[in-house]
Enzyme design. Structure first.
Site, PDB file in Angstrom:
ATOM      1  N   ARG A  93       0.942  -1.081   0.020  1.00 22.77           N
ATOM      2  CA  ARG A  93      -0.040  -0.024  -0.090  1.00 22.77           C
ATOM      3  C   ARG A  93       1.189   1.142   0.017  1.00 22.77           C
ATOM      4  O   ARG A  93       0.468   2.277  -0.738  1.00 22.77           O
ATOM      5  CB  ARG A  93      -0.791  -0.099   1.231  1.00 22.77           C
ATOM      6  CG  ARG A  93      -2.050   1.026   0.965  1.00 22.77           C
ATOM      7  CD  ARG A  93      -1.742   2.335   1.778  1.00 22.77           C
ATOM      8  NE  ARG A  93      -1.282   2.040   2.974  1.00 22.77           N
ATOM      9  CZ  ARG A  93      -0.397   2.936   3.508  1.00 22.77           C
ATOM     10  NH1 ARG A  93       0.293   3.518   3.001  1.00 22.77           N
ATOM     11  NH2 ARG A  93       0.290   2.376   4.658  1.00 22.77           N
ATOM     12  N   LEU A 134       9.790  15.007   2.130  1.00 20.54           N
ATOM     13  CA  LEU A 134       9.427  16.006   2.684  1.00 20.54           C
ATOM     14  C   LEU A 134      10.458  16.294   4.010  1.00 20.54           C
ATOM     15  O   LEU A 134      11.006  17.021   4.516  1.00 20.54           O
ATOM     16  CB  LEU A 134       7.925  16.094   3.107  1.00 20.54           C
ATOM     17  CG  LEU A 134       7.565  17.201   3.950  1.00 20.54           C
ATOM     18  CD1 LEU A 134       7.521  18.451   3.460  1.00 20.54           C
ATOM     19  CD2 LEU A 134       5.982  16.899   4.324  1.00 20.54           C
ATOM     20  N   THR A 135      10.193  15.060   4.694  1.00 20.49           N
ATOM     21  CA  THR A 135      10.964  14.825   6.126  1.00 20.49           C
ATOM     22  C   THR A 135      12.641  15.145   5.905  1.00 20.49           C
ATOM     23  O   THR A 135      13.100  14.434   5.096  1.00 20.49           O
ATOM     24  CB  THR A 135      10.748  13.596   6.602  1.00 20.49           C
ATOM     25  OG1 THR A 135       9.236  13.349   6.744  1.00 20.49           O
ATOM     26  CG2 THR A 135      11.237  13.316   8.136  1.00 20.49           C
ATOM     27  N   GLY A 140      10.835  16.442  11.161  1.00 18.13           N
ATOM     28  CA  GLY A 140       9.924  15.341  10.800  1.00 18.13           C
ATOM     29  C   GLY A 140       8.393  15.932  11.191  1.00 18.13           C
ATOM     30  O   GLY A 140       7.863  16.360  10.145  1.00 18.13           O
ATOM     31  N   SER A 141       7.997  15.987  12.338  1.00 15.06           N
ATOM     32  CA  SER A 141       6.815  16.646  12.524  1.00 15.06           C
ATOM     33  C   SER A 141       6.573  17.955  12.164  1.00 15.06           C
ATOM     34  O   SER A 141       5.425  18.610  11.808  1.00 15.06           O
ATOM     35  CB  SER A 141       6.186  16.301  14.191  1.00 15.06           C
ATOM     36  OG  SER A 141       6.366  15.000  14.475  1.00 15.06           O
ATOM     37  N   ILE A 340      -4.039 -14.068  20.819  1.00 10.73           N
ATOM     38  CA  ILE A 340      -5.003 -15.342  20.503  1.00 10.73           C
ATOM     39  C   ILE A 340      -4.167 -16.400  19.795  1.00 10.73           C
ATOM     40  O   ILE A 340      -4.321 -17.587  20.080  1.00 10.73           O
ATOM     41  CB  ILE A 340      -6.503 -14.880  19.609  1.00 10.73           C
ATOM     42  CG1 ILE A 340      -7.234 -13.989  20.369  1.00 10.73           C
ATOM     43  CG2 ILE A 340      -6.935 -16.165  18.796  1.00 10.73           C
ATOM     44  CD1 ILE A 340      -8.228 -13.497  19.663  1.00 10.73           C
ATOM     45  N   GLU A 366       3.146  10.170   7.865  1.00  5.43           N
ATOM     46  CA  GLU A 366       2.126  10.954   7.340  1.00  5.43           C
ATOM     47  C   GLU A 366       1.652  11.587   8.709  1.00  5.43           C
ATOM     48  O   GLU A 366       0.351  11.775   8.481  1.00  5.43           O
ATOM     49  CB  GLU A 366       1.187  10.138   6.423  1.00  5.43           C
ATOM     50  CG  GLU A 366       1.821   9.415   5.534  1.00  5.43           C
ATOM     51  CD  GLU A 366       1.120   9.000   4.092  1.00  5.43           C
ATOM     52  OE1 GLU A 366       0.253   9.754   3.900  1.00  5.43           O
ATOM     53  OE2 GLU A 366       1.621   8.372   3.167  1.00  5.43           O
ATOM     54  N   HIS A 369       0.571   9.754  15.379  1.00  3.37           N
ATOM     55  CA  HIS A 369      -0.737   9.691  16.147  1.00  3.37           C
ATOM     56  C   HIS A 369      -1.078  11.082  16.724  1.00  3.37           C
ATOM     57  O   HIS A 369      -1.972  11.554  16.887  1.00  3.37           O
ATOM     58  CB  HIS A 369      -0.772   8.418  16.971  1.00  3.37           C
ATOM     59  CG  HIS A 369      -1.753   8.460  17.877  1.00  3.37           C
ATOM     60  ND1 HIS A 369      -2.964   7.526  17.511  1.00  3.37           N
ATOM     61  CD2 HIS A 369      -2.219   8.831  19.072  1.00  3.37           C
ATOM     62  CE1 HIS A 369      -3.759   7.493  18.295  1.00  3.37           C
ATOM     63  NE2 HIS A 369      -3.508   8.238  19.269  1.00  3.37           N
TER      64      HIS A 369
END
Ligand code: TGC
Ligand code: FAD
Length: 390
Positions: A93, A134-135, A140-141, A340, A366, A369
């Protein structure tokens, strides 16, 4: 065991025939090509080149863009494809997200006619790979403080600086690079053979192993004047691209969660302890019910966001909420599914640990969080909390 998608709320009935068709095509390809080969690709730390070719042949690269060899499908169709690809692996992805949303989209929306004609058809077919820089090592952020800069030198721009953590960088033919020109962030198209440009691969990753991650290094890198993206200035350039890629993650995370849920359900039904399949125990059923509940909510959120995008009404804050929620949900489901599976959950015979490790990156890239939390916090309170005087 054949993979069945999860569709508790009959989302199928809300999809067009075209959306179902492209979703099924991606699902069949993932089942036939990705699932049997992904663990080896991860052990080898490679993105198989035949997957690039297949994604191009399926027409899913830049599939929501119009013209220039792109399929012009709905953003819901694009999201459904992301769901299927990430059911196979986040790296698959990622490849499609970066190519379509982060490399082709800025050329399509901010490029000149000549740039569109030169790059988009070859990128839609998969012949040329794109990446998005970009980074930086120190930003980064907070990309607004980036150091990489471009200087106008007559017939050329000269770039100096470095980007880090760039998906597809080493295998890219074309890099969309964000750099400051006279203090203003602008987008530049850098080609792999441009003088002064190199893209060494980053190694040692425990996450997204079937995805190429690279540095981009510019040392007096000279590019012709016509490689600037003429129609955008400032941070809204890269952030507009990120809107689309973050949306793809919303669906992709649902795919990874479905894979973990499917594996956990099959395992719980077949694993016998205390004379019963563990699926018979209430605590295990509670976990499976939680997974189904959260996957269903995540799907509805992604579908609603996709319909808003197709109607032209979404907001960046809605994207942040869905990206943050769905990745969080998928990571928690991966952890529950590992539980599990007991000890077997750590083996690469099952997809669980691979998804879990991948999702740690997806949680960070991207927009982390917490950055998405702060975007929502700003929306709720009207107070910008990213920068604080200490
Ligand atoms: P801020 O003051 O908020 O905004 C600056 C300008 O940008 C505009 N803008 C947007 N435009 C379109 N869409 C959005 N989502 C936008 N968000 C902001 C805004 O209107 C403003 O425009 P103007 O004209 O007024 O100048 O900027 P800030 O510097 O305060 O940033 C705040 C913050 C933290 C939210 C932002 O910097 C942020 O989102 N940081 C996260 C960085 C990030 O997401 N990096 C991703 C790198 S790419 C990547 O990870 C690819 S992984 C690919 C894969 O493998 O799948
Ligand atoms: P930092 O910004 O240093 O953040 C570190 C921690 O501090 C995080 O928990 C963060 O939430 C927190 N933090 C930071 N600021 C604040 C604040 N104001 N308030 C509260 N907490 C804060 N980038 C690209 O440009 N192109 C790509 O193709 C790309 N691909 C990637 C692929 C992978 C596998 C990975 C892991 C990353 C990729 N990235 C890419 C980079 C990614 O976008 C950045 O890692 C991400 O934006 C976070 O930046 P950082 O790692 O420098 O973390």
């Amino acid at each position: 065991m054949t993979y069945e998608g999860v569709d508790f709320y009959d989302i199928e009935s809300e999809l067009t025939d075209e959306e179902k068709m492209v979703r099924d095509m991606a699902r069949d390809w993932v089942e036939a090509e990705v699932v049997p080969n992904i663990e080896q690709a991860c052990r080898d730390g490679v993105f198989p080149d035949e997957w690039r070719v297949a994604l191009g042949e399926m027409g899913v690269l830049g599939m929501a863009l119009d013209g220039y060899g792109c399929a012009g499908m709905s953003y819901v169709a694009y999201g459904l494809v992301c769901q299927e690809l990430e059911r196979g692996d986040s790296g698959v992805r990622s490849f499609a997200s970066v190519q379509g949303s982060l490399a082709m989209y800025p050329i399509h929306d901010f490029g000149s006619e000549e740039q569109k004609q030169k790059y988009l058809p070859k990128m839609a077919s998969g012949e040329w790979v794109g990446c998005f820089g970009l980074t930086e090592p120190d930003y980064g952020s907070n990309p607004g403080d980036m150091i990489t800069k471009a200087v106008d030198e007559g017939d050329d721009y000269v770039l100096n600086g470095a980007k880090m953590w760039i998906t597809n960088g080493t295998i890219a033919d074309v890099a969309i690079v964000w750099a400051k020109l006279d203090g203003v962030i602008r987008g530049f198209i850098v080609e792999k053979d441009d003088p002064g440009f190199s893209a060494p691969e980053m190694t040692g990753k425990h996450s997204l192993r079937a995805s190429v991650t690279s540095e981009l290094v510019f040392q007096d890198c000279k590019i012709p004047k016509d490689r600037i993206l003429p129609h955008v200035e400032g941070l809204k350039g890269p952030f507009s691209c990120l809107n689309n890629a973050r949306y793809g993650i919303c669906w992709g995370a649902v795919g990874a969660a479905q894979s973990c849920f499917h594996s956990a359900k099959e395992y719980a039904l077949s694993r016998i302890q205390f004379g019963n399949p563990i699926a018979a125990f209430q605590l295990v059923q509670n976990k499976l019910a939680w997974m189904l509940r959260e996957i269903t909510k995540g799907q509805l959120l992604a579908l609603s966001l996709g319909r808003k995008k197709d109607a032209g009404t979404w907001t960046p804050e809605q994207i942040s909420l869905a990206k943050m929620n769905n990745v969080d949900m998928a990571l928690e489901i991966a952890r529950m599914a590992r539980d599990i599976h007991g000890a077997n959950g750590i083996l690469d015979e099952y997809p669980i640990m691979r998804h879990m490790a991948n999702l740690e990156s997806v949680k960070t890239y991207e927009g982390t969080h917490d950055i998405h939390n702060l975007i929502l916090g700003r929306h709720i309170t009207g107070i910008q909390s990213f920068t604080r005087e200490l």
